[in-house]
Design an enzyme around this catalytic site. Structure first.
Site: not given
Ligand code: ADP
Ligand code: MG
Ligand code: MG
Length: 927
Positions: A28, A98, A107, A109, A342, A460, A790, A857, A877
């Site tokens: 903020k 704030r 919400g 805080m 934001r 919310h 693997s 894997c 991979y």
């Protein structure tokens, strides 16, 4: 030496901070600084840094030296800018206090508005504005917020008094209360405070300010914030910043108001400005759902001047941030002020839509687009949707806002606790609430979707749905929560536990359990829908093709049967990294043969049954090879402890007893007895550390022989169809070179013999899984025989931690709660321990055999932060479940981009890197 800078001023077109300073100023604070620097209309104020918060706690809740003086200096500058003084009875300045952490926490805080009001200043405010009602309205709001947030008195107590007052005056809205009534309310509120705290409500504005700042600091350790941090793995060490901002007032009458907006639709990603506002209201009124807000474009008619400015501002901000933003604004007597901006949270669907649009608009590059989509967000493209034929048969009970796309059908839960209980019983749950609040988060987590009666796209419920990837219909006015056990929707009463279906893409709500079908993307992959008919599929595929252009890691799938292989190919898998052959034996027609094979008392007898399994197994492989069309297929020899194929000991004993008591067939009884004896013989105290993996093939070479024969014969057959196939035969649970060698020699012998019989010559590889620490530590030796490694990181994690993966959940949960573990090592690869073993195995294995093929894997192969780590380790991979192939492709691309950034000296900032600190499936940025 001067003291450290803890306070950052912003105002009149210049700020001490910038938008880049989120860590220090919180999201903020950074946004306010950036907007100020952009010369956007923002009320002046200052930010107390997160460092100050951390210091405050380090010093046992006292301010670090210099902080308060700096704050007072900054307050003076605010006073000068606003032409009013804090606490001045004639011309008072009011401020908001704030919270604002680095990542916003919906919400979680607290914020206190109108700080600085007391019996004197309220009069000054009324006189100055010639608006007595407004002054009293601000005062009652202030006393409510201060008392609940700073003094800890339940907010409901005040709301209750307000409600009673409205009833007394026979009005339905707070805006209908006049100045005198509001003043009476303040008197009542203060009496309540006196009664609860045995102290008068604080009149000293500076004391109010200080206490409000402390309360914001304290909210970092509030119960809700702690729970939220746990769910999203946000570190406690971030702290929160505090923003003190000059108040601007949306509650000065009908030319004033407050609102929230998104520069594009956060649910669908459609490029339309989207927002809600409420006239004659303040701050949280819009999101709290006290009155239903208006669409923001109504302002174009009512307050054209402010609307034009809002329109210009959002465009300017979006251009500047080059991303979809969420905005908070207030209009005071026709004049617009921005209070927050934001990068907006969005659904996975919207993330892809916005990123692909912005590439087309020339705003961002393809690489930037790739960075902005959380790999796990792609999973939302795979979520089921309602079967439209079935949905058409239902009449909607009501319609709300489509706040979280997808379909959810489940039993109604009316409280979060019930939702958790129902989920624990294995039920599908849809949470129905008047509105949700941060205290509901556990129940929301347990539900497939939420339906709320009040609140808009920024409520919310909507915000949490977007971030958790849940289905949500918000603000459905047809919903009336009746009591503790039932809810009325569109006049129809439904009990908790009854089925409800909600469509988060249209907002429709239905009674009953509407069946779902696969998502558009999956339908395309299954060939049920043309790609050209699905915009969603096209965008999904576009992003993945960009990912393919930058990634280095190959992505394979773990698939055991042809259908899975087909889906894997549809998602772009470049081979099979793990085919678990045992899965092929669990089929109904095979288990009896398998059991007989296990029960056999001699190798000859065993071989007889294996001969029956051979053609079946061969057909499986042929199917896989055909699907994979030349891509590599890794087949693992039989791995699990054999008792998994046999009935449970207890079940057998019960069955025998029953047969004996009811005079069952003696031959059957005898056969059951033999089975029981064998089950008991095979019983192991630690089967996962027992006769399994290569130990099976070594003690019962017939099994390895049969499987090798099936693998090679199938390959020869497919080769005759003209498809080249290089099988990779994988030996599980090897710990010693001698084990590897013994199995390899056997496989070679059988393979050569089989090829001779088939009259074909093809190449194949023999390698091993690395899933025991001993294998990793002796990789240099094992690579003398193994042609590929693997990493079986499920077992490797289990054996490295010495923690049974089947029993780990409880321990891991406890450890996470008590901060002994940050993340579940079975979900997110443990880089420090398991990763060190992998690194060692890779380095030493390659020393012996430079062209050693390397893959993973385990389940981790589809988890974004683990994929990133595999990239860093230099694996060839990753292999994951077919449904995670797309996620892995994007994660692999992000890993490559992060590496590029790092070598270019930039800080890596991929969502994958961020999500390593978070639970999978959810992304969090801001509210
Ligand atoms: P959150 O993080 O929960 O959004 P905020 O600190 O942004 O909390 O504030 C809560 C509400 O109060 C928001 O609607 C915000 O726009 C409003 N608000 C905050 N500061 C001011 C201010 N100085 N003047 C007017 N409204 C404010
Ligand atoms: Mg806000
Ligand atoms: Mg294993």
């Amino acid at each position: 030496m001067g003291t450290k800078k803890y306070v950052y001023y912003f105002g009149d077109g210049k700020a001490d901070g910038t938008g880049k300073m989120k860590e220090l100023l919180g999201g903020k604070g950074a946004g306010l600084a950036e907007m100020t620097n952009l010369k956007i209309s923002v009320p002046p104020g200052f930010t107390i840094s997160t460092e100050a918060c951390l210091e405050y706690y380090r010093r046992k809740k006292t301010y670090p030296p210099g902080m308060w003086d700096q704050a007072m200096n900054a307050l003076k500058r605010v006073e000068r800018s606003m032409g009013a003084r804090f606490g001045d009875p004639a011309n008072p300045l009011l401020v908001s206090v704030r919270s604002g952490a680095r990542a916003s926490m919906p919400g979680m805080m607290d914020t206190v508005l109108n700080v600085g009001l007391n019996e004197q200043t309220v009069k000054g405010l009324a006189a100055k504005t010639h608006n007595e009602r407004f002054a009293q309205d601000s005062y009652r709001r202030f006393v409510t917020m201060y008392s609940s947030i700073v003094l800890g008195i339940e907010r409901d107590r005040f709301e209750e008094l307000l409600k009673r007052k409205k009833a007394e005056r026979r009005v339905s809205h707070d805006t209908d209360l006049d100045a005198k009534t509001l003043q009476e309310l303040v008197v009542q509120f203060k009496a309540l405070v006196k009664h609860e705290t045995v102290r008068d409500f604080p009149e000293d504005p500076l004391e109010q300010l200080k206490m409000a700042i402390n309360a914001v600091f304290a909210s970092w350790y509030g119960k809700r914030a702690i729970e939220y941090r746990r769910i999203y793995s946000i570190p406690e060490t971030w702290g929160t910043a505090v923003n003190v901002v000059a108040m601007v007032f949306g509650n000065m009458g009908e030319t004033s108001g407050t609102g929230v907006a998104f520069t594009r639709d956060p649910a669908s990603g459609n490029p339309i400005f989207f927002g809600e506002c409420l006239m004659n209201a303040q701050g949280e009124d819009v999101v709290a759902g006290i009155r239903t807000p208006l669409p923001v474009n109504t302002l174009a008619k009512t307050l054209p001047h402010a609307y034009k400015e809002l329109d210009a501002t959002y465009r300017k901000l979006e251009r500047h941030y080059r991303d979809m933003l969420d905005l908070e604004f207030t209009i005071q007597e026709g004049r617009l002020y921005m209070l927050q901006t934001r990068v907006g949270k969005r659904t996975g669907i919207a993330a892809v839509r916005i990123a692909t649009d912005m590439v087309k608009e020339g705003v961002i590059s393809k690489e930037e687009a790739l960075r902005r989509i959380g790999p796990d967000q792609l999973a939302q493209y795979l979520y089921p949707i309602f079967d439209s034929k079935e949905e058409d048969k239902h009449q909607p009970l009501g319609k709300g806002l489509p706040a979280g796309p997808g379909a959810a059908a489940g039993k109604i839960a009316l409280t979060p606790d019930h939702a958790v209980e129902m989920k624990a019983r294995g039920e599908r749950v849809v949470l129905v609430r008047q509105e949700t609040s941060p205290d509901d988060i556990h129940g929301m987590n347990a539900s497939l979707g939420f339906l709320t009666a009040r609140g808009g796209m920024t409520s919310h419920a909507a915000v949490v749905a977007r971030q958790m990837g849940k289905v949500c219909v918000a603000g459905c006015e047809a919903v009336e929560v009746e009591g503790a056990t039932s809810v009325k929707i569109g006049g129809r009463s439904l009990k908790e536990g009854e089925f409800l279906s909600i469509n988060g893409s249209t907002g429709n709500v239905y009674a009953g359990d509407i069946p779902v079908v696969e998502s558009e993307v999956i339908q395309v992959i299954q060939g049920k829908l043309e790609p050209s008919q699905s915009d969603k599929y096209r965008r999904f595929a576009m992003v993945l093709s960009w990912a393919d252009d930058v990634r280095r890691l190959r992505v394979r799938a773990n698939a055991d049967i042809p259908e899975q292989a087909k889906i894997a190919r549809g998602f772009g898998a470049e081979g099979i990294g793990l085919c678990r052959t045992e899965h092929m034996f669990f089929a109904e027609d095979r288990v009896p043969i398998m059991q007989k094979m296990i029960l056999a008392s001699t190798p000859e007898e065993r071989e007889r049954y294996l001969t029956q399994l051979l053609p079946l197994q061969k057909q499986d492989f042929i199917g896989l090879y055909r699907e994979m069309k030349g891509f590599p297929v890794t087949i693992r020899l039989l791995d699990p402890p054999l008792h998994e194929f046999l009935p449970k000991r207890e079940d057998l004993m019960v069955e025998i007893a029953r047969l004996e008591l009811t005079g069952g067939d003696s031959a059957v009884i005898e056969e059951r007895h033999r089975l029981l004896a064998r089950v008991e013989e095979l019983h192991e105290f630690n089967p996962m550390l027992g006769l399994r993996g290569c130990r099976l093939g070594i003690t019962m070479p017939e099994i390895t022989r049969m499987q090798t024969r099936a693998i090679i014969e199938a390959a020869c057959e497919v080769a005759k169809e003209g498809k080249k196939i290089v099988p990779e035969i994988m030996i599980p649970l090897v710990g010693m070179l001698s084990e590897m060698k013994s199995q390899k020699d056997l496989i070679r012998e059988v393979a050569e013999e089989t090829m001779k019989q088939c009259g074909a010559k093809l190449s194949y590889l023999i390698g091993t899984m690395i899933e025991l620490p001993r294998a990793a530590v002796t990789a240099k030796r094992i690579a003398e025989e193994a042609e590929f490694f693997s990493f079986g990181t499920n077992d490797l994690t289990q054996t490295t931690f010495g923690l049974s993966r089947d029993d780990a959940a409880k321990i891991v949960d406890y450890y996470k709660l008590h901060k002994i573990l940050d993340t579940d090592p079975f979900a997110v690869l443990d880089r420090e321990g398991v990763g060190a073993l992998m690194r060692m195995a890779i380095t030493e294995g390659r020393q012996t055999r430079p062209d050693l093929k390397l893959g993973i894997c385990g389940e981790h192969g589809g988890e974004p932060s683990s994929v990133e780590f595999c990239h860093q380790l230099g694996l060839d991979y990753v292999s994951c479940s077919p449904y995670r192939v797309a996620i892995a492709r994007l994660a692999a691309a992000q890993a490559a981009l992060a590496e590029k950034d790092a070598t270019a000296g930039k800080k890596p900032r991929t969502p994958a890197a961020r999500s390593s600190r978070r639970t999978s499936r959810s992304r969090s940025r801001s509210w």
